[in-house]
Write an enzyme that holds these catalytic residues in place. Structure first.
Site, PDB file in Angstrom:
ATOM      1  N   ASP A   9       0.885  -1.185   0.000  1.00  0.00           N
ATOM      2  CA  ASP A   9       0.000   0.000   0.000  1.00  0.00           C
ATOM      3  C   ASP A   9       0.921   1.233   0.000  1.00  0.00           C
ATOM      4  OD1 ASP A   9       0.851  -0.505   2.638  1.00  0.00           O
ATOM      5  OD2 ASP A   9      -0.896   0.504   3.508  1.00  0.00           O
ATOM      6  N   VAL A 123       2.536  -6.172   2.906  1.00  0.00           N
ATOM      7  CA  VAL A 123       2.942  -5.126   3.849  1.00  0.00           C
ATOM      8  C   VAL A 123       1.897  -4.010   3.943  1.00  0.00           C
ATOM      9  CG1 VAL A 123       5.416  -5.614   3.708  1.00  0.00           C
ATOM     10  CG2 VAL A 123       4.394  -4.028   2.067  1.00  0.00           C
ATOM     11  N   ASP A 238       8.036  -2.134   6.916  1.00  0.00           N
ATOM     12  CA  ASP A 238       7.855  -3.046   5.778  1.00  0.00           C
ATOM     13  C   ASP A 238       9.143  -3.661   5.223  1.00  0.00           C
ATOM     14  OD1 ASP A 238       5.229  -2.429   6.132  1.00  0.00           O
ATOM     15  OD2 ASP A 238       5.055  -1.110   4.392  1.00  0.00           O
TER      16      ASP A 238
HETATM   17  C1  BDR Z   1       2.359  -0.329   8.783  1.00  0.00           C
HETATM   18  O1  BDR Z   1       1.387   0.681   8.563  1.00  0.00           O
HETATM   19  C2  BDR Z   1       1.713   1.442   7.442  1.00  0.00           C
HETATM   20  O2  BDR Z   1       1.491   2.803   7.685  1.00  0.00           O
HETATM   21  C3  BDR Z   1       3.138   1.136   7.103  1.00  0.00           C
HETATM   22  O3  BDR Z   1       3.354   1.215   5.713  1.00  0.00           O
HETATM   23  C4  BDR Z   1       3.328  -0.264   7.613  1.00  0.00           C
HETATM   24  O4  BDR Z   1       2.959  -1.223   6.640  1.00  0.00           O
HETATM   25  C5  BDR Z   1       2.994  -0.101  10.130  1.00  0.00           C
HETATM   26  O5  BDR Z   1       2.031  -0.189  11.122  1.00  0.00           O
HETATM   27 CA    CA Z   2       2.676  -0.619   4.318  1.00  0.00          CA
END
Ligand code: BDR
Ligand code: CA
Length: 305
Positions: A9, A123, A238
């Site tokens: 994302d 992720v 990530d």
């Molecule tokens: C996760 O939340 C997102 O904001 C980051 O990309 C990561 O995957 C961390 O909590």
């Molecule tokens: Ca992420």
């Protein structure tokens, strides 16, 4: 060489995960799926395409889910900026464009064509994987392994109890965690131990290439946003999933079934470890060799530059 499908994302730390995966010779990206999460799908897709173009990748990029399974969307623009990847600028793309096939269909097709061959990395919210599992029973078992950033077994980063990715789609996370697939989970308890400080960022910035330039521009924003929120140095969530795939021996793990709270209320989206007989075992990362992780980032950026 490990063959990966990345579900992202994108996201400032997702961007580092993509750079790392693209820059390490021991890994090969077969496909990337952008999903909604840190910001809306159109933005995470745009960010993903821009990073893949920057690294000269030729792998296909697909569109995943544009919203969680059941809940209203939640976003994390306060960490990642309005675009989801504030900081770097990109020229119009010449090569990378999104595929026609949906990310969920591509995930199913690739896993069926390559049974037990592909490592899936997720992720962002786990929506795409859960949708693929609903469409094709047993599909998660065809992945060689699934490496996930999500959850927390201490305290959260979006609510007191919940981490962003599991909070953003708790029902999807519950489906995936109970699937019986070969899962490795990087929760906040591990990922918040790896932070980028100014000294390291400045040392990296001295390198000349375009990948490092994009990395540094992303990290400038990430650092400023952490500072604004009074949360110290920015956390490298990530990219740890990618580092693990490069060398699993650098990560210490424990095993437990994991459940997600899917009852609306103060602990919605919280992850908890269950007694070992109460569910499917998940490999949970406890710690990672931090100097080694940074040496990996440096190697990947050197290779891409
Ligand atoms: C996760 O939340 C997102 O904001 C980051 O990309 C990561 O995957 C961390 O909590
Ligand atoms: Ca992420």
């Amino acid at each position: 060489m490990k063959r990966l499908i990345l579900d992202v994302d994108t996201g400032l730390d997702d961007a580092v995960a993509l750079l790392l995966a693209a820059g390490l010779e021991e890994l090969h990206i077969e496909a990337v799926i952008a999903t909604a999460g840190n910001v809306g799908l159109e933005k995470t897709l745009e960010n993903t395409l821009n990073i893949m173009e920057t690294v000269g990748a030729t792998c296909p990029v697909y569109k995943g889910a544009d919203k969680p399974l059941l809940r209203e969307s939640v976003e994390a623009g306060d960490f990642h900026g309005v675009t989801g990847m504030d900081g770097p600028t990109f020229a119009p793309r010449k090569r990378q464009q999104v595929q026609e096939e949906s990310g969920i269909d591509a995930l199913i097709r690739l896993l069926k064509e390559n049974p037990h061959q592909l490592s899936v990395v997720s992720v962002g919210p786990l929506t795409d994987l859960a949708l693929a599992m609903a469409k094709e029973e047993g599909i998660a078992l065809l992945a060689k392994e699934i490496v996930i950033m999500g959850g927390s077994f201490s305290y959260g980063n979006v609510t007191k109890a919940a981490e962003f990715n599991t909070y953003a789609d708790p029902e999807a996370a519950q489906i995936v965690f109970s699937s019986g697939a070969n899962i490795t989970l990087f929760s906040l308890d591990c990922t918040r131990t790896v932070t980028l400080d100014k000294k390291r960022l400045e040392a990296y910035r001295k390198k000349a290439g375009r990948a490092t330039e994009v990395f540094a521009a992303c990290m400038d924003t990430y650092m400023a946003n952490y500072e604004k929120k009074g949360q110290g140095w920015p956390q490298m969530h990530d990219p740890l999933c990618i580092a693990y795939l490069a060398d699993p021996t650098k990560v210490e793990c424990e095993y437990a079934p994991v459940a997600v709270d899917i009852e609306e209320g103060p602990t919605y989206g919280q992850t908890v470890k269950l007694p070992s007989h109460e569910g499917e075992q998940i490999r949970i990362a406890r710690s990672i060799d931090i100097p080694w992780f940074w040496s990996l980032v440096e190697r990947a950026l050197d290779h891409l530059d």
